[in-house]
Design a protein around this motif. Sequence first.
Motif, PDB file in Angstrom:
ATOM      1  N   ILE A 438       0.829  -1.206   0.000  1.00 14.55           N
ATOM      2  CA  ILE A 438       0.000   0.000   0.000  1.00 14.55           C
ATOM      3  C   ILE A 438       0.860   1.251   0.000  1.00 14.55           C
ATOM      4  CG2 ILE A 438      -1.531   1.377   1.486  1.00 14.55           C
ATOM      5  CD1 ILE A 438      -2.974  -1.182   2.196  1.00 14.55           C
ATOM      6  N   PHE A 439       1.892   1.274   0.832  1.00 17.77           N
ATOM      7  CA  PHE A 439       2.704   2.482   0.929  1.00 17.77           C
ATOM      8  C   PHE A 439       3.636   2.663  -0.267  1.00 17.77           C
ATOM      9  CE2 PHE A 439       1.108   2.642   5.200  1.00 17.77           C
ATOM     10  CZ  PHE A 439       1.031   4.009   5.436  1.00 17.77           C
ATOM     11  N   VAL A 440       4.054   1.570  -0.878  1.00 20.62           N
ATOM     12  CA  VAL A 440       4.816   1.700  -2.127  1.00 20.62           C
ATOM     13  C   VAL A 440       3.918   2.278  -3.220  1.00 20.62           C
ATOM     14  CG1 VAL A 440       5.971   0.432  -3.975  1.00 20.62           C
ATOM     15  CG2 VAL A 440       6.482  -0.111  -1.587  1.00 20.62           C
ATOM     16  N   ALA A 441       2.674   1.745  -3.300  1.00 25.83           N
ATOM     17  CA  ALA A 441       1.734   2.247  -4.300  1.00 25.83           C
ATOM     18  C   ALA A 441       1.359   3.700  -4.023  1.00 25.83           C
ATOM     19  CB  ALA A 441       0.480   1.374  -4.321  1.00 25.83           C
ATOM     20  N   MET A 442       1.193   4.052  -2.756  1.00 24.37           N
ATOM     21  CA  MET A 442       0.867   5.425  -2.409  1.00 24.37           C
ATOM     22  C   MET A 442       2.007   6.372  -2.782  1.00 24.37           C
ATOM     23  SD  MET A 442      -0.335   7.051   1.260  1.00 24.37           S
ATOM     24  CE  MET A 442      -1.869   6.153   1.295  1.00 24.37           C
ATOM     25  N   ALA A 443       3.240   5.921  -2.526  1.00 24.30           N
ATOM     26  CA  ALA A 443       4.393   6.759  -2.872  1.00 24.30           C
ATOM     27  C   ALA A 443       4.482   6.993  -4.377  1.00 24.30           C
ATOM     28  CB  ALA A 443       5.673   6.105  -2.366  1.00 24.30           C
ATOM     29  N   ASN A 444       4.145   5.982  -5.172  1.00 22.98           N
ATOM     30  CA  ASN A 444       4.244   6.086  -6.628  1.00 22.98           C
ATOM     31  C   ASN A 444       3.055   6.815  -7.252  1.00 22.98           C
ATOM     32  OD1 ASN A 444       6.742   4.747  -7.022  1.00 22.98           O
ATOM     33  ND2 ASN A 444       5.731   2.748  -6.795  1.00 22.98           N
ATOM     34  N   ASN A 445       1.870   6.651  -6.671  1.00 18.84           N
ATOM     35  CA  ASN A 445       0.658   7.160  -7.304  1.00 18.84           C
ATOM     36  C   ASN A 445       0.025   8.353  -6.579  1.00 18.84           C
ATOM     37  OD1 ASN A 445       0.041   4.892  -9.482  1.00 18.84           O
ATOM     38  ND2 ASN A 445       0.639   3.825  -7.592  1.00 18.84           N
ATOM     39  N   PHE A 446       0.216   8.425  -5.247  1.00 20.38           N
ATOM     40  CA  PHE A 446      -0.383   9.516  -4.475  1.00 20.38           C
ATOM     41  C   PHE A 446       0.653  10.111  -3.523  1.00 20.38           C
ATOM     42  CE2 PHE A 446      -3.610   6.195  -5.217  1.00 20.38           C
ATOM     43  CZ  PHE A 446      -4.511   6.898  -6.001  1.00 20.38           C
ATOM     44  N   PRO A 447       1.764  10.637  -4.051  1.00 19.03           N
ATOM     45  CA  PRO A 447       2.838  11.119  -3.177  1.00 19.03           C
ATOM     46  C   PRO A 447       2.404  12.254  -2.258  1.00 19.03           C
ATOM     47  CG  PRO A 447       3.195  11.817  -5.459  1.00 19.03           C
ATOM     48  CD  PRO A 447       2.078  10.831  -5.488  1.00 19.03           C
ATOM     49  N   ARG A 448       1.572  13.168  -2.768  1.00 18.38           N
ATOM     50  CA  ARG A 448       1.154  14.294  -1.916  1.00 18.38           C
ATOM     51  C   ARG A 448       0.213  13.824  -0.802  1.00 18.38           C
ATOM     52  NH1 ARG A 448       4.722  15.663  -4.440  1.00 18.38           N
ATOM     53  NH2 ARG A 448       5.521  15.170  -2.382  1.00 18.38           N
ATOM     54  N   THR A 449      -0.549  12.764  -1.073  1.00 19.84           N
ATOM     55  CA  THR A 449      -1.410  12.207  -0.035  1.00 19.84           C
ATOM     56  C   THR A 449      -0.570  11.596   1.078  1.00 19.84           C
ATOM     57  OG1 THR A 449      -3.137  11.718  -1.656  1.00 19.84           O
ATOM     58  CG2 THR A 449      -3.253  10.546   0.435  1.00 19.84           C
ATOM     59  N   LEU A 450       0.478  10.878   0.696  1.00 19.86           N
ATOM     60  CA  LEU A 450       1.383  10.309   1.693  1.00 19.86           C
ATOM     61  C   LEU A 450       2.059  11.421   2.499  1.00 19.86           C
ATOM     62  CD1 LEU A 450       2.876   7.988   3.022  1.00 19.86           C
ATOM     63  CD2 LEU A 450       4.476   7.965   1.081  1.00 19.86           C
ATOM     64  N   GLU A 451       2.450  12.471   1.802  1.00 15.72           N
ATOM     65  CA  GLU A 451       3.092  13.595   2.480  1.00 15.72           C
ATOM     66  C   GLU A 451       2.136  14.235   3.493  1.00 15.72           C
ATOM     67  OE1 GLU A 451       5.927  17.135   0.917  1.00 15.72           O
ATOM     68  OE2 GLU A 451       3.854  17.177   0.166  1.00 15.72           O
ATOM     69  N   ALA A 452       0.880  14.432   3.094  1.00 13.48           N
ATOM     70  CA  ALA A 452      -0.106  15.020   3.995  1.00 13.48           C
ATOM     71  C   ALA A 452      -0.355  14.122   5.204  1.00 13.48           C
ATOM     72  CB  ALA A 452      -1.414  15.271   3.247  1.00 13.48           C
ATOM     73  N   LEU A 453      -0.413  12.818   4.959  1.00 10.32           N
ATOM     74  CA  LEU A 453      -0.649  11.869   6.044  1.00 10.32           C
ATOM     75  C   LEU A 453       0.443  11.965   7.108  1.00 10.32           C
ATOM     76  CD1 LEU A 453      -1.933   9.399   7.426  1.00 10.32           C
ATOM     77  CD2 LEU A 453      -0.670   7.950   5.823  1.00 10.32           C
ATOM     78  N   VAL A 454       1.697  11.933   6.683  1.00 10.74           N
ATOM     79  CA  VAL A 454       2.810  11.884   7.632  1.00 10.74           C
ATOM     80  C   VAL A 454       3.065  13.243   8.276  1.00 10.74           C
ATOM     81  CG1 VAL A 454       5.292  11.494   7.853  1.00 10.74           C
ATOM     82  CG2 VAL A 454       3.890   9.917   6.497  1.00 10.74           C
ATOM     83  N   LEU A 455       3.042  14.312   7.481  1.00 12.44           N
ATOM     84  CA  LEU A 455       3.429  15.622   8.007  1.00 12.44           C
ATOM     85  C   LEU A 455       2.307  16.339   8.739  1.00 12.44           C
ATOM     86  CD1 LEU A 455       5.625  17.040   5.102  1.00 12.44           C
ATOM     87  CD2 LEU A 455       6.363  15.899   7.200  1.00 12.44           C
TER      88      LEU A 455
END
Length: 512
Positions: A438-455
């Motif tokens: 999931i997190f590999v796919a999120m990093a490749n396809n939804f990077p800004r979403t991953l960034e918002a989640l963590v930060l």
Amino acid sequence: MEDSLRLQSFDQLPSAAQFASQIESRNVPAVFVGCVKDWKAVSKWNPSNGGLGYLEERVGSFMVEAMLSQTAPVFYGDLRSHERVPLPFSTFIAFCKWHRQNVGNSCSINSNSQGHQLEESDTEQGCSPFVDAAPKQIYLAQIPIINAENEERVQLETLQEDIQLPAILEEKNLSSINLWMNIAQARSSAHYDPHHNLLCIITGRKQVVLWPPSASPMLYPMPIYGEASNHSSVALENPDFSIHPRAQCSMEYSQKVTLQAGDALFIPEGWFHQVDSDELTIAVNYWWRSSIMSSLADHMDAYHLRRILRRLTDREMDQVLLKGSTPTWRQESNVDHSLDQAGQSKDLKRKEQEQHSLLLHELRPCALQALHELVALVHDRVNASDQNQPVSSDSTNGLMCSKTNEQDKTLTTEIFHLEEDPVAKNLWILEPGIFKDIFVAMANNFPRTLEALVLHLLSPVGAEVLTRKFDEIDQQNTEENRNKFYQIFYGVFDNQFAAMDAILNGKESFAR
């Protein structure tokens, strides 16, 4: 109550070596049935056999320190709840005889035996503080027969001839031997002792409720800096659960034992115990320092304190995250798991080669669904922030705060309970392999979403779940595969150190 903490019962006294290696070292209570029944004291001190007269003759008018309580029949250890008043031993015996004659004993004392009326000589010997006190308010508690730490406090050394040192204590450095004697029924407040304790019943009966040290939160010990720091602050006769809510389930962590004359109970240091005594119950106890406490060097105290606090914190975090139960991992249904296991090695090698370019259509259906839910949760929270709609928690167990900044639209959350954070809850139930995909796919396809989640959206409990999942996938993957995963994960962020700080700060906040 865990099975490993269950009270043990023995029909005979073990050897000193067996006691030290199999009982004392486990720090678990044990009862030894009838092990002191042959003591002279068991027959000579028994009120039914003229024991009160015998004790009066042996000790006479020697001054002892009696406990006078206004809360009787409950006797609290806090100095504010009782007085310590000098009293001739013979006067205390006079009260016992008067009580036997006028009240009788509903348990095992013969009510037909000759009583003793208080005479003028009793008050002349120092009874004046007790003239208006009911006998049930008076208790001889912890009257020294032997005291290695303060020989001047020894008040009843003459009674030592009627008891004998149990074989299991022959090699112990005893701190003290004490007499305990009550007139009417009495209850001591729940407390623990800083020494190991062997409680021996001479006459009468005691019921002891025991709690392990791990049950301390349920009993609300008094402040560590107080004079009664080893006592529970929960009122025994009328507990206020609005003040002490955890006390409602304290009995779930307890166990009870009834001790008859001739029995002995080993109470390890740190174990809370509440003692109910029948009328005219007499007991003798032995205190000695444990090997653990004896071996602790003073210069190591600060280190041991930090280690113990860390252990307690880790255990508490495990309980909050339901670590004691196996999470219901989200997996694909209708899958032949034997085939999965057979192809696991080949699948792992393929993923090592292709994880850097994992696309959505390559995800398993359950992983794709979990990814969709996670992305939707993040977007919903961000949208709430953009619309200046505060996110709130209905639960009183945790706190969720919403803060928005007009420049960067940052949304921060302070949630410490798994059930209150849908993001953390969704991550917690993921099998490690699916979590990684999931997190590999999120990093490749939804990077800004991953960034918002963590930060911006990662709560303290979310940070703790995230790092625990990292630990799980670390255990299942090679070093090369782990390195690739973290390169992809942290490669999303313009400032990787800011991402690490956000995760570590949340994790430390959860621990704190």
